[in-house]
Enzyme design. Structure first.
Site, mmCIF file in Angstrom:
data_model
loop_
_atom_site.group_PDB
_atom_site.id
_atom_site.type_symbol
_atom_site.label_atom_id
_atom_site.label_comp_id
_atom_site.label_asym_id
_atom_site.label_seq_id
_atom_site.Cartn_x
_atom_site.Cartn_y
_atom_site.Cartn_z
ATOM 1 N N HIS A 64 0.606 29.522 -34.613
ATOM 2 C CA HIS A 64 1.710 29.775 -33.677
ATOM 3 C C HIS A 64 1.727 31.205 -33.205
ATOM 4 C CE1 HIS A 64 4.260 26.114 -34.884
ATOM 5 N NE2 HIS A 64 3.603 25.917 -33.767
ATOM 6 N N CYS B 172 -9.697 19.359 -16.697
ATOM 7 C CA CYS B 172 -8.570 19.902 -17.459
ATOM 8 C C CYS B 172 -9.016 20.489 -18.803
ATOM 9 C CB CYS B 172 -7.494 18.849 -17.658
ATOM 10 S SG CYS B 172 -8.068 17.410 -18.556
ATOM 11 N N ARG C 161 -1.015 12.431 -20.492
ATOM 12 C CA ARG C 161 -2.076 11.723 -21.198
ATOM 13 C C ARG C 161 -1.461 10.909 -22.330
ATOM 14 N NH1 ARG C 161 -6.657 15.247 -23.942
ATOM 15 N NH2 ARG C 161 -5.045 15.564 -25.520
ATOM 16 N N ASN D 135 -13.822 20.119 -23.158
ATOM 17 C CA ASN D 135 -13.891 20.498 -24.578
ATOM 18 C C ASN D 135 -14.617 19.418 -25.378
ATOM 19 O OD1 ASN D 135 -12.124 22.342 -23.493
ATOM 20 N ND2 ASN D 135 -10.316 21.432 -24.412
ATOM 21 N N ASP D 136 -14.189 18.180 -25.165
ATOM 22 C CA ASP D 136 -14.849 17.090 -25.882
ATOM 23 C C ASP D 136 -16.186 16.747 -25.243
ATOM 24 O OD1 ASP D 136 -13.359 16.322 -28.151
ATOM 25 O OD2 ASP D 136 -11.754 15.680 -26.812
ATOM 26 N N ARG E 24 -16.552 20.897 -32.233
ATOM 27 C CA ARG E 24 -15.865 22.035 -31.585
ATOM 28 C C ARG E 24 -15.048 22.873 -32.557
ATOM 29 N NH1 ARG E 24 -11.502 18.545 -27.929
ATOM 30 N NH2 ARG E 24 -10.008 20.215 -28.110
ATOM 31 N N GLU F 110 -14.656 12.461 -20.995
ATOM 32 C CA GLU F 110 -14.958 13.353 -22.121
ATOM 33 C C GLU F 110 -15.973 12.763 -23.084
ATOM 34 O OE1 GLU F 110 -11.238 14.389 -23.963
ATOM 35 O OE2 GLU F 110 -10.509 12.339 -23.969
ATOM 36 N N ARG G 249 -0.491 17.053 -22.878
ATOM 37 C CA ARG G 249 -0.982 16.442 -24.120
ATOM 38 C C ARG G 249 0.237 15.884 -24.849
ATOM 39 N NH1 ARG G 249 -4.506 21.293 -23.910
ATOM 40 N NH2 ARG G 249 -6.659 20.681 -24.347
HETATM 41 C C1 PEP Z 1 -10.776 18.130 -23.561
HETATM 42 O O1 PEP Z 1 -11.348 17.468 -24.428
HETATM 43 O O2 PEP Z 1 -11.348 18.922 -22.791
HETATM 44 C C2 PEP Z 1 -9.315 18.016 -23.386
HETATM 45 C C3 PEP Z 1 -8.710 18.557 -22.371
HETATM 46 O O3 PEP Z 1 -8.629 17.373 -24.363
HETATM 47 P P1 PEP Z 1 -8.319 17.959 -25.820
HETATM 48 O O4 PEP Z 1 -8.725 19.409 -25.806
HETATM 49 O O5 PEP Z 1 -6.883 17.744 -26.036
HETATM 50 O O6 PEP Z 1 -9.183 17.124 -26.682
HETATM 51 MG MG MG Z 2 -10.350 15.832 -25.388
#
Ligand code: PEP
Ligand code: MG
Length: 756
Positions: A361, A676, A503, A628-629, A639, A605, A467
Site C-alpha cells: 500500500h 490495458c 472486467r 502483462n499476462d 511475472r 492475454e 479490475r
Molecule cells: C494484463 O494481464 O495485462 C492485465 C491488464 O491484467 P492483470 O494485470 O490484472 O492480470
Molecule cells: Mg491479466
C-alpha cells in the site's frame, strides 16, 4: 566439512545484520579451513572499488579505508574475471598488489572466489595462509559453496548494513532496493520506529477482563476516529482512491472475526488487552505472510500497523509534537500508512523502506503522491537519523553519505526532473493527438492498484480496465449482489459521461481470495479468470446481474472477459450474460429497448486468443490486450518471480510481432482494439503501440500526463519508421535502443531515466 559448512550457513543466516553475518563467516571459515586469514571484499560499483568489509587475519581496524580499485591486485582480477583463483605463492603473480597497512605480506598461499548473485559479482571471498601451498579441491569447493551462500544473503536477505565504523560520511555508499515510485529526492533521513511493536509486548494475564474489554473497545473507537482524521488530512493531497486505502485500515478495525477473536482472548483466555492484541494480530500476520499472492501477503503489514496503533493508544501515550525537518526522507523498517499520514506532504521528499514490495500500500500511495520511493533496501536504521540521503526512485537505489560531486549530479537531475514535470503538466488537459493528426484515446486503469483517477478526472476518455477483484479481496466471503451493485454504481456514476469497461472477476494465479483458496501446482496455468467463473456460474451470474443493475441509469457499462483462450468460453459466457440480462430485465420490469445489452469484449492475454481474432470478431464488440499476462505466457516467464524478472522483456521481438498481428487482424475484421496492460503506460511501450497504429491506450493515472505529452510531441510517421526498423531487430535490447536513440534525438530522454 559438510556438517561444518551447514553450521556456518545456519549461523550466517541467523545473524542480526550483515556486518555480523560477514564477521561470523570470516571467523568460522578461518577456523574450519585452518587457514591464517579469511576476508570479504564487496564491490562498490559507483566508486569502482572493492572494499575490505570483514577480515579475520588482515589488519582491518578501519575497513573501507582498505580497498582495491577495480582490476587492481589478485582480488581485482577475480572480480573482473568472475572465477576462482588458487595460488601457492601470491607474491609471484604479476597482478599481485600489496594492500597497504593490511599486514598482508605475512601470507603466501591464496584462494579467492567471486561472490556472484544474479550474474553480478558482488564481491570476493578470500582465504590465505602463511605457508606456500596450493589449496585442495575440497577446500576450493568449500569456499565456492560458502561464497554462493553469502551471495544469496547479500542479494536476498533482510540483513542490513549498519552505519558504524565501516561506513563513514565522506565514503558514499550505494544501496540497491526495488523501484517503488519514480523520481529523485535529496534530503536528510527521518527515521521512524513504531513506538510500540508487537514484539515488545509481553504476554500477561488480565487482572480484570471486564476492564480490559472496555479499554479495548475504547481504543478501537479512538483508532477508527484517528484513521478517519488521517484520511481527511490526506484528502487534500490525494485522490479519492488513494485515500480510500484508509478504508482498509477501517476495515481491519471493523472486521468482526478479528475483533471477536481478541475479545475472546480477553474474556476466555483472560489475557490483558495488549497481550490479546499481540496474540491475535501475530496469528493473522503469520497467515497473511504465508500467502503466495503478493497483494494479500502485503496485508500483513496493515494488520501490524493497526495493532501497533491500538497498543500505542492502550499505553495512553501522546504523540510528542516532534519538530519535523522542513524536508525529509522517511525511513523505516516498514513504512506504514499511518507514518505517511503523520508527515505533511510538503516535508516528505522521499521514502525508503527496508521491508515491503512494490505492490504494498505504501508503494501505491507513494506513486499516488508522486513521492520517490525505494523498497527492500538492506540497511540498519541505527545512527541513520538526519544523515543526508539521495533516493533514486527510477533505479530503485539510494546513496548514503553522498559526496559533493554526487550531490551536484543528483541536484542537476532533480532540477531537470522538475522542468519535465512542469513541461508535461502543460499538456494534461489537451487531447492526445500526434503532430500529424493521429488522435489517441487515453483510458484509465482502475481497481486493484489504481489509485488516483479522481485527481485526473476529465482528462481521459473512459475507463479502459476496471479490475473487479478488489471488492472480492476485501471481504470475508463473496460479496453479495447488493454490495456489488453499490460498488459498481459508484464507479459508473462517477464517470457517467464516459464508457466504463468492467472486467469480470479475474482470480486464481497470483490473485487469491482468502475464503476461496485455490491450491495448484501451476496456478498461472490453472483455474484462473473465466475458467473459474464459468465453472461457478452462480458467482459469475451474481456479478453480471450486479453490473447490469448498477448500469440501469447510466448506460455506460462495457463488460470484459479475462483469460479467454478459446471461442467456446466466449460463447458460454455470453449465454450466462444473456441469462442475467433477461433476469434483471424481468425483475426490474423493463422493456428491452429501455435496457440495452452493454458491449461485451475479451482480454487478449493468452497467446492462443491472438489466433482466433476472426472468430472473436463475430462474437464480441471489442478486444483489449493484457500485455502483462500476454508477455508472461508468450515468453514463459512468471511475472512475479524475481529470479527470472530480467527475462520479462516487454520489447522482445516476439511481443512486437504479436502486437502487429493483433492490430492487423483487428483492422481486417473491423474489431475495436485497445491495450490495458502496463505497456500502454510505459514511455517506450506507448511509442511502439502508436507506431503500430493502436489508438486506445489504457493506463494508470500517474502515467497519463507523460504519455500524453509524448504523443503530442511526436509525428506518428516517425514512429512508423522506428517500427519498421524494430520489426527487423533480433532482440529486445535492439528494439529498446532504436526507441531510446529516437527519444534522445528528440530531446525526450528524461522520460526514461533520471535527467534529460
Ligand atoms: C494484463 O494481464 O495485462 C492485465 C491488464 O491484467 P492483470 O494485470 O490484472 O492480470
Ligand atoms: Mg491479466
Amino acid at each position: 566439512m559438510l556438517s561444518q559448512l551447514r553450521q556456518i550457513v545456519e549461523q550466517v543466516g541467523e545473524a542480526k545484520n550483515l556486518t555480523v553475518a560477514m564477521d561470523i563467516l570470516v571467523q568460522q571459515t578461518k577456523r574450519v579451513m585452518e587457514v591464517d586469514c579469511c576476508s570479504i571484499y564487496l564491490t562498490d560499483d559507483q566508486a569502482q572499488k572493492l572494499n575490505l568489509m570483514a577480515s579475520e587475519g588482515l589488519s582491518n581496524q578501519t575497513p573501507l579505508s582498505h580497498y582495491l580499485k577495480f582490476g587492481e591486485g589478485i582480488v581485482g582480477l577475480i572480480h573482473q574475471k568472475g572465477e576462482p583463483l588458487n595460488l601457492a605463492n601470491i607474491t609471484e603473480h604479476p597482478h599481485y598488489k600489496y594492500l597497504p597497512g593490511s599486514q598482508e605480506d605475512n601470507f603466501n598461499s591464496f584462494l579467492g572466489t567471486p561472490i556472484i548473485h544474479k550474474r553480478q559479482v558482488l564481491g570476493v571471498l578470500v582465504a590465505q595462509q602463511k605457508s606456500p601451498r596450493f589449496f585442495s579441491e575440497l577446500e576450493e569447493s568449500f569456499l565456492v559453496t560458502l561464497a554462493m551462500h553469502l551471495a544469496s544473503v547479500l542479494g536476498n536477505s533482510g540483513l542490513c548494513l549498519e552505519i558504524n565504523d565501516h561506513l563513514q560520511p565522506g565514503s558514499a555508499m550505494h544501496l540497491q532496493g526495488c523501484p517503488a515510485s519514480s523520481g529523485i529526492a535529496i534530503a536528510p533521513a527521518y527515521v521512524v520506529r513504531p513506538i510500540f511493536t508487537l514484539d515488545a509486548v509481553k504476554i500477561e494475564k488480565s487482572s480484570s477482563p471486564a476492564k480490559d474489554i472496555l479499554l479495548f473497545e475504547m481504543m478501537v473507537t479512538k483508532c477508527s476516529d484517528e484513521f478517519s482524521n488521517m484520511a481527511l488530512t490526506l484528502k487534500e493531497q490525494l485522490s479519492k482512491e488513494a485515500f480510500a486505502m484508509f478504508d482498509i485500515y477501517s476495515h481491519v478495525l471493523k472486521d468482526k472475526t478479528f475483533l471477536n477473536t481478541i475479545r475472546g482472548q480477553i474474556n476466555e483466555a483472560h489475557l490483558s488487552a495488549s497481550s490479546a492484541i499481540k496474540v491475535v494480530a501475530e496469528s493473522y500476520i503469520k497467515q497473511f505472510e504465508a500467502m503466495s499472492d503478493s497483494y494479500l501477503s502485503e496485508r500483513a503489514s496493515d494488520i501490524r500497523d493497526v495493532a501497533q496503533r491500538l497498543l500505542y493508544h492502550l499505553a495512553q501515550q501522546v504523540d510528542d509534537n516532534i519538530e519535523l525537518p522542513d524536508k525529509l526522507i522517511l525511513v523505516a523498517n516498514e513504512v506504514t500508512l499511518s507514518m505517511l499520514a503523520s508527515i505533511p506532504k510538503e516535508n516528505l521528499q522521499g521514502i525508503v523502506s527496508v521491508r515491503g514490495g512494490i505492490s504494498s500500500h505504501v508503494a501505491i500511495l507513494a506513486r499516488a503522491l508522486g513521492v520517490p520511493a525505494v523498497m527492500g533496501v538492506s540497511l540498519s536504521l541505527s545512527n541513520l537519523n538526519a544523515q543526508l540521503l539521495i533516493v533514486d526512485g527510477y533505479a530503485g537505489s539510494m546513496v548514503l553519505f553522498p559526496d559533493s560531486s554526487l550531490l551536484k549530479h543528483y541536484q542537476q537531475l532533480l532540477n531537470e526532473e522538475e522542468d519535465l514535470k512542469n513541461l508535461v503538466a502543460s499538456d494534461v488537459h489537451k487531447e492526445a493527438v500526434t503532430q500529424d493528426g493521429f488522435k489517441v484515446d487515453i483510458l484509465l486503469n482502475t481497481g486493484l492498484n489504481a489509485n488516483q483517477h479522481g485527481a485526473v478526472a476529465g482528462q481521459f476518455d473512459g475507463i479502459g480496465l476496471y479490475r473487479s477483484e478488489l471488492p472480492f479481496m476485501l471481504t470475508d466471503a463473496f460479496p453479495t449482489e447488493l454490495e456489488q451493485i453499490s460498488t459498481y454504481q459508484t464507479l459508473l456514476e462517477q464517470y457517467q459521461q464516459l464508457p466504463v469497461t468492467m472486467r469480470t472477476l479475474d482470480v486464481g494465479g497470483d490473485k487469491q481470495l482468502s475464503y476461496f483458496p485455490i491450491v495448484e501446482d501451476n496456478p498461472f496455468l490453472g483455474w484462473r479468470g473465466i475458467r473459474l467463473t464459468l465453472d461457478h456460474p452462480e458467482i459469475f451470474l451474481v456479478q453480471i446481474r450486479a453490473m447490469l443493475k448498477a448500469n440501469r441509469h447510466t448506460q455506460n457499462l462495457r463488460i470484459m472477459l479475462p483469460m479467454i483462450s478459446a471461442i467456446d468460453e466466449v460463447m458460454e459466457a455470453k449465454i450466462l450474460i444473456h441469462q442475467a440480462w433477461n433476469e434483471v430485465k424481468y425483475e426490474l420490469m423493463l422493456a428491452a429497448d429501455a435496457f440495452p445489452m452493454p458491449h461485451i469484449g475479451v482480454m487478449i492475454e493468452v497467446p492462443s486468443s491472438i489466433f482466433i481474432i476472426r472468430e472473436l470478431a463475430s462474437q464480441v464488440d471489442f478486444i483489449s490486450i493484457g500485455s502483462n499476462d500476454l508477455i508472461q505466457y508468450l515468453l514463459a516467464v512468471d511475472r512475479n518471480n524475481s529470479r527470472v524478472s530480467q527475462l520479462f522483456d516487454s520489447y522482445h521481438p516476439a511481443v512486437l510481432q504479436c502486437l502487429k498481428l493483433i492490430i492487423d487482424n483487428a483492422l481486417r475484421y473491423k474489431l475495436e482494439v485497445s491495450i490495458c496492460g502496463e505497456l500502454a503506460g510505459d514511455p517506450i511501450g506507448s511509442l511502439i503501440l502508436l507506431g503500430l497504429g493502436y489508438n486506445k491506450l489504457s493506463m494508470n493515472a500517474n502515467n497519463m500526463d507523460k504519455i500524453k505529452y509524448l504523443i503530442n510531441a511526436l509525428p506518428k510517421k516517425e514512429l512508423e519508421n522506428c517500427i519498421e526498423l524494430a520489426l527487423e531487430a533480433s532482440s529486445g535490447k535492439e528494439i529498446r535502443a532504436i526507441f531510446i536513440n529516437y527519444m534522445d534525438r528528440k530531446g525526450l530522454g528524461g522520460f526514461i531515466r533520471a535527467g534529460k
